[in-house]
Write a protein that holds these residues in place. Structure first.
Motif, mmCIF file in Angstrom:
data_model
loop_
_atom_site.group_PDB
_atom_site.id
_atom_site.type_symbol
_atom_site.label_atom_id
_atom_site.label_comp_id
_atom_site.label_asym_id
_atom_site.label_seq_id
_atom_site.Cartn_x
_atom_site.Cartn_y
_atom_site.Cartn_z
ATOM 1 N N PHE A 87 -24.274 -13.923 9.192
ATOM 2 C CA PHE A 87 -24.763 -12.621 9.660
ATOM 3 C C PHE A 87 -26.237 -12.701 10.024
ATOM 4 O O PHE A 87 -26.659 -12.210 11.079
ATOM 5 N N ALA A 88 -27.038 -13.318 9.154
ATOM 6 C CA ALA A 88 -28.473 -13.444 9.434
ATOM 7 C C ALA A 88 -28.726 -14.249 10.704
ATOM 8 O O ALA A 88 -29.704 -14.015 11.422
ATOM 9 N N LYS A 89 -27.824 -15.196 10.989
ATOM 10 C CA LYS A 89 -27.960 -16.028 12.195
ATOM 11 C C LYS A 89 -27.411 -15.350 13.446
ATOM 12 O O LYS A 89 -27.502 -15.912 14.549
ATOM 13 N N GLY A 90 -26.792 -14.165 13.280
ATOM 14 C CA GLY A 90 -26.197 -13.486 14.424
ATOM 15 C C GLY A 90 -24.897 -14.109 14.878
ATOM 16 O O GLY A 90 -24.486 -13.941 16.036
ATOM 17 N N ALA B 172 -29.700 -5.102 -1.892
ATOM 18 C CA ALA B 172 -28.638 -5.645 -1.031
ATOM 19 C C ALA B 172 -29.192 -6.782 -0.185
ATOM 20 O O ALA B 172 -30.260 -6.654 0.413
ATOM 21 N N GLN B 173 -28.446 -7.879 -0.119
ATOM 22 C CA GLN B 173 -28.869 -9.033 0.659
ATOM 23 C C GLN B 173 -28.206 -9.032 2.032
ATOM 24 O O GLN B 173 -27.004 -8.804 2.150
ATOM 25 N N ILE B 174 -29.017 -9.312 3.036
ATOM 26 C CA ILE B 174 -28.557 -9.422 4.418
ATOM 27 C C ILE B 174 -28.738 -10.858 4.896
ATOM 28 O O ILE B 174 -27.892 -11.420 5.568
ATOM 29 N N GLY C 268 -34.485 -10.297 4.657
ATOM 30 C CA GLY C 268 -33.477 -9.581 5.426
ATOM 31 C C GLY C 268 -34.026 -8.349 6.104
ATOM 32 O O GLY C 268 -33.634 -8.004 7.227
ATOM 33 N N ASN C 269 -34.943 -7.675 5.443
ATOM 34 C CA ASN C 269 -35.526 -6.456 6.000
ATOM 35 C C ASN C 269 -36.240 -6.732 7.324
ATOM 36 O O ASN C 269 -36.223 -5.901 8.246
ATOM 37 N N LYS C 270 -36.849 -7.894 7.440
ATOM 38 C CA LYS C 270 -37.593 -8.239 8.644
ATOM 39 C C LYS C 270 -36.667 -8.524 9.834
ATOM 40 O O LYS C 270 -37.123 -8.594 10.978
#
Length: 607
Positions: free
Chosen positions: A469-472, A372-374, A509-511
């Motif tokens: 999403f990754a950028k908040g 899954a990609q975040i 993404g995990n980080k």
């Protein structure tokens, strides 16, 4: 007069390519032409009935626009144009000289050889017969030259370069001499030995597949008559205990007397159907989980029509995950669950977990992400289809019907591995005239699902294109969401050969996660790496690497374990649970009645 015994006389190889029975060959050609008319009729039938066919104009224009940039770069400068031509001429001259030496009876090393693992040119006559060897090498020389032009075009941004490389790869795969009768020794022998019967059968199959696709070719990768959902795939016992317009909720029967207090709630992707996790008794992850003492619930997404056109990601969160969560906890009579998200189901789950944290909802015990990609910074090969122009064209197409046809996504996935998932089946089915081998995984792969227009737009624009999403910066109900909001323990599985959700993308993404996050890398790809039962003892798993730096650093320091990742996950779940057990739960838990037996009718919906 003595008669010469020819029984031991070597057969002239040329005779292998000559039709022994011209009359039978002519009959089969006539039959083939009849089926060709049927294929044409099936193709035009939807247009005569006023149905909208997929318009490929935008796609073709994108191909031309992208490849024209490469052509312009090399043709605009005479010196560069001469360099490109000289590069190709050099290799063709070497091939010609090679052919002359071979015709003179001398040994000659090939100018170009197939890559290891290329299955297209395994027939011995690709090398033994000089005609086919010359065609093969000429093809390899030319296609590698074309790819080098893309690689060496200096004024391309990386996205355009990736698109151009992909398009050249598709053209190269389509134009391979292995795809045509007169340039493929195996196909030519087959046609001669069967007097063209293969062509008649292949054209019949082509007509059937165009009719089955309602005017679009629905390529069969497996024998569609050998499998039936709920009969020999998706057969783990259970019941549908709740449903709404978006999904059904399935609870599976307990396989042990005692089960863990915390159930497992699986959120599969809606791009494909959930039974990839329940293919058969040997491959079913769902069945295996019940055998380990888990209560398992799964969402089965509906195969939507235009009625769900305006259902976006947030709608799937509310009417899918959050709705399902309410029913899971009531049926299990507990206050927390472990939850799993696979592929795009995992992306939706990540957004939902962040939303739940912001809302103070603490009903999740642990979360597991499967390919899954975040963070979509390093998203897979599908990213080549995502830019503003292509998205605008795709959105226009979806708005016509209110959804994206499942065949569109299936084709995109198959194109990522065209030499494995498209052209071998074109050759086998339509030229050899043979039914494909019955394979449950490929049967599932062809069981495509539609996607609501609003949902797919939201996903592509907010995740693939803008990476909000990754950028908040992803907003739901006016609340900005970020991976840092996810504080529950996470078990995050990537696969080493994944082209859809690359390991680097999953690792990145995990980080970003806000709590404990265990990154796990397994062998193989997006499907086989996940659906890997322990009994098979296939592939390997890497764990416990140093996650303070790059993925390469993590790999260098990780511990390799032979076999499946499932037992490692099971132990991790046990370590993060209360340790309490309860008697095996019946579906519905006495709270909900069975609507129907698993796998339910939603997963059987086909269009």
């Amino acid at each position: 007069m003595a008669v010469r015994d020819v029984s031991d006389t070597p057969r002239d190889p040329v005779l292998n390519y000559i039709v022994d029975n011209p009359e039978e060959f002519a009959k089969n050609l006539t039959v083939m032409l009849g089926h060709a008319n049927e294929a044409i009729a099936a193709y035009v039938a939807p247009m005569h009935q006023g149905e909208i066919k997929n318009d490929r104009t935008d796609e073709i224009a994108e191909w031309i626009r992208t490849l024209s940039r490469v052509t312009h770069y090399w043709m605009a400068d005479p010196a560069r144009a001469f360099e490109a031509q000289a590069r190709l001429a050099k290799d063709w001259t070497a091939l010609y000289a090679n052919a002359m030496r071979r015709m003179a009876g001398e040994d000659a090393e090939p100018v170009a050889s197939p890559e290891p693992g290329d299955k297209r040119f395994t027939d011995k006559d690709w090398s033994a017969v000089q005609f086919f060897d010359f065609i093969k090498q000429g093809y390899l020389i030319t296609t590698r030259w074309a790819q080098s032009l893309v690689d060496d075009t200096d004024d391309l941004d990386e996205h355009t370069r990736a698109k151009a490389a992909f398009y050249v790869k598709q053209l190269s795969a389509a134009l391979s001499p292995s795809n045509f009768i007169f340039t493929n020794p195996e196909l030519l022998r087959e046609t001669a030995s069967r007097s063209g019967e293969n062509l008649a059968l292949g054209m019949k199959m082509l007509a059937e597949d165009v009719a089955r696709g309602k005017g679009e070719l629905r390529l069969r990768q497996s024998d569609p008559n050998k499998f039936e959902v709920g009969v020999n795939v998706a057969v783990t016992p259970g019941d549908v205990i709740a449903e709404n317009r978006v999904a059904q909720l399935i609870q599976y029967q307990a396989a042990t007397k005692e089960v863990a207090k915390e159930p497992i709630f699986i959120v599969p992707p809606w791009i494909n159907k959930f039974y990839i996790l329940d293919l058969n008794s040997e491959k079913s992850m769902i069945r295996w989980l019940t055998q380990q003492g888990h209560t398992v619930f799964v969402l089965s997404w509906v195969n939507p029509d235009e009625a769900l056109a305006h259902h976006d990601f947030v709608s799937y969160m509310r009417e899918g995950i959050l709705w399902g969560l309410d029913h899971v906890l009531k049926a299990a009579k507990t206050d927390k669950t472990d939850i799993v998200g696979y592929c795009v189901g995992g992306t939706l789950l990540a957004m939902t977990l962040a939303y739940m944290e912001r809302m103070g909802d603490k009903r999740i015990n642990t979360a597991t992400f499967l390919t899954a990609q975040i963070d979509f910074t390093h998203a897979g090969d599908l990213k080549i289809f995502v830019d503003r122009d292509q998205l605008a064209a795709l959105e226009r197409k979806m708005d016509q019907k209110g959804y994206l046809e499942g065949s569109s996504m299936a084709t995109a996935f198959n194109m990522l591995r065209a030499n494995d998932l498209i052209w071998p089946y074109v050759v086998n089915n339509y030229i050899k005239g043979k039914d494909p081998f019955p394979f449950d995984l490929l049967f599932w792969n062809s069981d495509a699902t539609r996607m609501p227009a609003a949902n797919h737009k939201f996903y592509l624009r907010n995740f693939y294109l803008k990476n909000l999403f990754a950028k908040g910066e992803l907003e739901v109900d006016g609340i900005k969401l970020s991976p840092a909001n996810i504080n529950v323990p996470v078990f995050n599985v990537a696969t080493k050969e994944d082209h859809i959700a690359p390991a680097l993308s999953v690792y990145t993404g995990n980080k970003l996660l806000g709590g404990e996050a265990k990154f796990v890398l397994t062998g193989s790809g997006h499907i086989a790496g996940i659906v890997n039962p322990p009994d098979k003892n296939k592939y390997q798993v890497w764990v416990d690497g140093d996650d303070s730096g790059t993925l390469e650093r993590w790999m260098d320091t990780a511990r390799e374990v032979k076999g499946s990742w499932w037992p490692l996950w099971d132990r991790w779940l046990t370590e993060h649970r209360s340790g309490e057990t309860v008697p095996g739960r019946p579906p519905g838990g006495g709270v909900y009645n069975s609507i129907e037996a698993a796998p339910g009718r939603y997963v059987r919906m086909r269009y």
